[in-house]
Design a protein around this motif. Structure first.
Motif, short mmCIF file in Angstrom:
data_model
loop_
_atom_site.label_atom_id
_atom_site.label_comp_id
_atom_site.label_asym_id
_atom_site.label_seq_id
_atom_site.Cartn_x
_atom_site.Cartn_y
_atom_site.Cartn_z
N VAL A 181 -10.26 -0.05 0.17
CA VAL A 181 -10.15 -0.72 1.47
C VAL A 181 -11.55 -1.08 1.95
CG1 VAL A 181 -9.48 -0.48 3.88
CG2 VAL A 181 -7.97 0.37 2.08
N TYR A 182 -11.79 -2.36 2.19
CA TYR A 182 -13.09 -2.83 2.63
C TYR A 182 -13.18 -2.87 4.16
CZ TYR A 182 -15.28 -4.16 -1.80
OH TYR A 182 -15.90 -4.13 -3.03
N ALA A 183 -12.32 -3.63 4.80
CA ALA A 183 -12.33 -3.75 6.26
C ALA A 183 -11.05 -3.13 6.81
CB ALA A 183 -12.44 -5.21 6.68
N PHE A 184 -11.16 -2.47 7.98
CA PHE A 184 -10.02 -1.74 8.52
C PHE A 184 -10.04 -1.84 10.03
CE2 PHE A 184 -7.64 2.47 8.90
CZ PHE A 184 -6.47 1.97 8.37
N ASN A 185 -8.84 -1.92 10.59
CA ASN A 185 -8.69 -2.00 12.05
C ASN A 185 -7.41 -1.27 12.43
OD1 ASN A 185 -7.57 -3.23 14.65
ND2 ASN A 185 -9.55 -4.26 14.58
N VAL A 186 -7.49 -0.43 13.45
CA VAL A 186 -6.32 0.31 13.93
C VAL A 186 -6.13 0.05 15.41
CG1 VAL A 186 -5.40 2.62 14.40
CG2 VAL A 186 -6.39 2.11 12.16
N ASP A 187 -4.92 -0.34 15.77
CA ASP A 187 -4.51 -0.48 17.15
C ASP A 187 -3.26 0.37 17.33
OD1 ASP A 187 -4.60 -1.31 19.75
OD2 ASP A 187 -4.34 -3.45 19.34
N ASP A 188 -2.73 0.45 18.53
CA ASP A 188 -1.56 1.29 18.76
C ASP A 188 -0.38 0.81 17.94
OD1 ASP A 188 -2.97 2.85 20.52
OD2 ASP A 188 -2.24 1.86 22.31
N GLY A 189 0.04 1.63 16.96
CA GLY A 189 1.23 1.32 16.18
C GLY A 189 1.03 0.36 15.03
N VAL A 190 -0.22 -0.02 14.72
CA VAL A 190 -0.44 -0.97 13.63
C VAL A 190 -1.82 -0.75 13.03
CG1 VAL A 190 -1.30 -2.73 15.25
CG2 VAL A 190 -0.46 -3.43 13.00
N ALA A 191 -1.89 -0.93 11.71
CA ALA A 191 -3.17 -0.91 11.01
C ALA A 191 -3.32 -2.21 10.23
CB ALA A 191 -3.25 0.28 10.05
N TRP A 192 -4.54 -2.72 10.19
CA TRP A 192 -4.88 -3.93 9.44
C TRP A 192 -5.91 -3.55 8.38
CZ3 TRP A 192 -2.45 -8.44 11.23
CH2 TRP A 192 -1.88 -8.35 12.50
N ALA A 193 -5.70 -4.01 7.15
CA ALA A 193 -6.62 -3.68 6.07
C ALA A 193 -6.86 -4.90 5.19
CB ALA A 193 -6.06 -2.53 5.22
N ASN A 194 -8.08 -5.02 4.73
CA ASN A 194 -8.43 -6.03 3.75
C ASN A 194 -8.98 -5.28 2.54
OD1 ASN A 194 -10.19 -8.20 2.42
ND2 ASN A 194 -9.20 -9.35 4.05
N TYR A 195 -8.37 -5.51 1.37
CA TYR A 195 -8.68 -4.61 0.26
C TYR A 195 -8.91 -5.34 -1.06
CZ TYR A 195 -3.63 -4.90 -1.02
OH TYR A 195 -2.38 -5.32 -1.39
N TYR A 196 -9.74 -4.68 -1.88
CA TYR A 196 -10.02 -5.12 -3.25
C TYR A 196 -8.80 -4.78 -4.12
CZ TYR A 196 -12.58 -5.41 -7.68
OH TYR A 196 -13.01 -5.74 -8.94
N PRO A 197 -8.43 -5.64 -5.09
CA PRO A 197 -9.24 -6.71 -5.69
C PRO A 197 -8.98 -8.11 -5.14
CG PRO A 197 -7.42 -6.18 -7.15
CD PRO A 197 -7.30 -5.24 -5.98
N THR A 198 -7.87 -8.36 -4.48
CA THR A 198 -7.55 -9.74 -4.12
C THR A 198 -7.82 -10.05 -2.65
OG1 THR A 198 -5.23 -9.06 -3.82
CG2 THR A 198 -5.83 -10.02 -5.94
N PHE A 199 -8.15 -9.05 -1.83
CA PHE A 199 -8.54 -9.21 -0.44
C PHE A 199 -7.51 -9.93 0.44
CE2 PHE A 199 -12.51 -8.74 -2.85
CZ PHE A 199 -12.99 -7.59 -2.26
#
Length: 296
Positions: A181-199
């Motif tokens: 996991v490269y970039a990560f964001n957490v808000d109430d009830g949700v997580a956002w992730a940008n991940y290797y290998p295809t991003f």
């Protein structure tokens, strides 16, 4: 290219200048947290900067909490981890993750009295540990854990605020699994992730909803999300580049690029792992004492 300046968010007060900071973050309430060990020394490592480590274990650590300039202290007692991540939980509790505990119980929860309430196994190679205001804790991993540890293998795991595993990521058929996991964001009830290998941009909600969107930004370092808007920082080998995007049902569309600077307009040379909290992205440089913020 348009420039966007960070804003100062929190600064560790000067009376703690002589203390060693074990770990720091900005929590779901926007408070800056610094975990300080009065009896710590700098230890060299094979690469990178030396890291602070308590001289003895167990040890007591001081948690300094800055809420909009109002500073308070909280002692945590009888700690046995070399802490690398920490975050705040509802009801004045805290979750910490690190190394050195017996039985691989590398995550611990502390109550409002500063005493340990529970220890549990969170897996190896934790890249991010973040909690929200609704009793959810998320752990995201990098490749060393994904390929060697059964807990870390999912790449992204959700726990309740008592340390009980609730969910692990399983990509839809035909989609690459998480390597790191490269970039990560957490808000109430949700997580956002940008991940290797295809991003891709992964949206994982606590109600079980999963959505993946194709993204034009490769290897971002951090992101802020609000409604259909998302700002990704870094990526494409340009660490100070901001990518302002708009989300559709299936993809992320680039709207504008800008250059992120320090508050005085000076170039952003480098930064530690950013902390994404909904529409806000918090950054610090090599020093753990100063936090900056930008938002969607």
């Amino acid at each position: 290219m348009r420039k966007v300046a960070l804003r100062p968010h929190a600064l560790l007060p000067r009376q703690y200048d002589h203390q060693k900071v074990l770990a720091t973050t900005v929590d779901a309430w926007g408070r800056a947290l610094w975990l300080i060990c009065p009896d710590a020394e700098l230890r060299p490592r094979s690469y990178g900067r030396p890291y602070p480590q308590p001289r003895t274990r167990p040890y007591d650590a001081l948690l300094v909490i800055d809420s909009g300039g109002a500073v308070r202290e909280q002692w945590l007692h009888d700690m046995n981890l070399r802490v690398t991540h920490l975050d705040a939980l509802p009801n004045d509790r805290f979750v910490l993750q690190g190394h050195g505990a017996a039985g691989d119980q590398n995550a611990q929860i502390y109550g409002r009295d500063g005493r340990r309430r529970r220890s549990f196994v969170m897996g190896h190679a934790v890249e991010y540990l973040m909690a929200d205001r609704r009793h959810h804790v998320w752990s995201a991993y990098f490749d060393e854990g994904v390929y060697s540890d059964p807990i870390s293998a999912d790449g992204l795991v959700r726990w309740d605020s008592g340390g009980n595993r609730q969910w692990g990521y399983r990509p839809p058929e035909g989609i690459e699994y998480i390597d790191t996991v490269y970039a990560f964001n957490v808000d109430d009830g949700v997580a956002w992730a940008n991940y290797y290998p295809t991003f891709p941009l992964l949206e994982a909600r606590t109600n079980g909803e999963i959505r993946l969107r194709k993204s034009p930004v490769v290897a971002p370092a951090g992101m802020a999300v609000h409604g259909e808007q998302v700002i990704m920082l870094g990526g494409c080998r340009q660490p100070d580049r901001l990518h302002r995007c708009r989300m559709t049902e299936h993809e992320v569309l680039l709207v504008e690029e800008a250059c992120l600077t320090l508050p005085n307009g000076a170039p952003l040379r480098g930064y530690a792992r950013p902390v994404g909290r909904g529409r806000h992205l918090y950054l610090r440089g090599a020093s753990p004492r100063q936090w900056y913020v930008m938002g969607v």
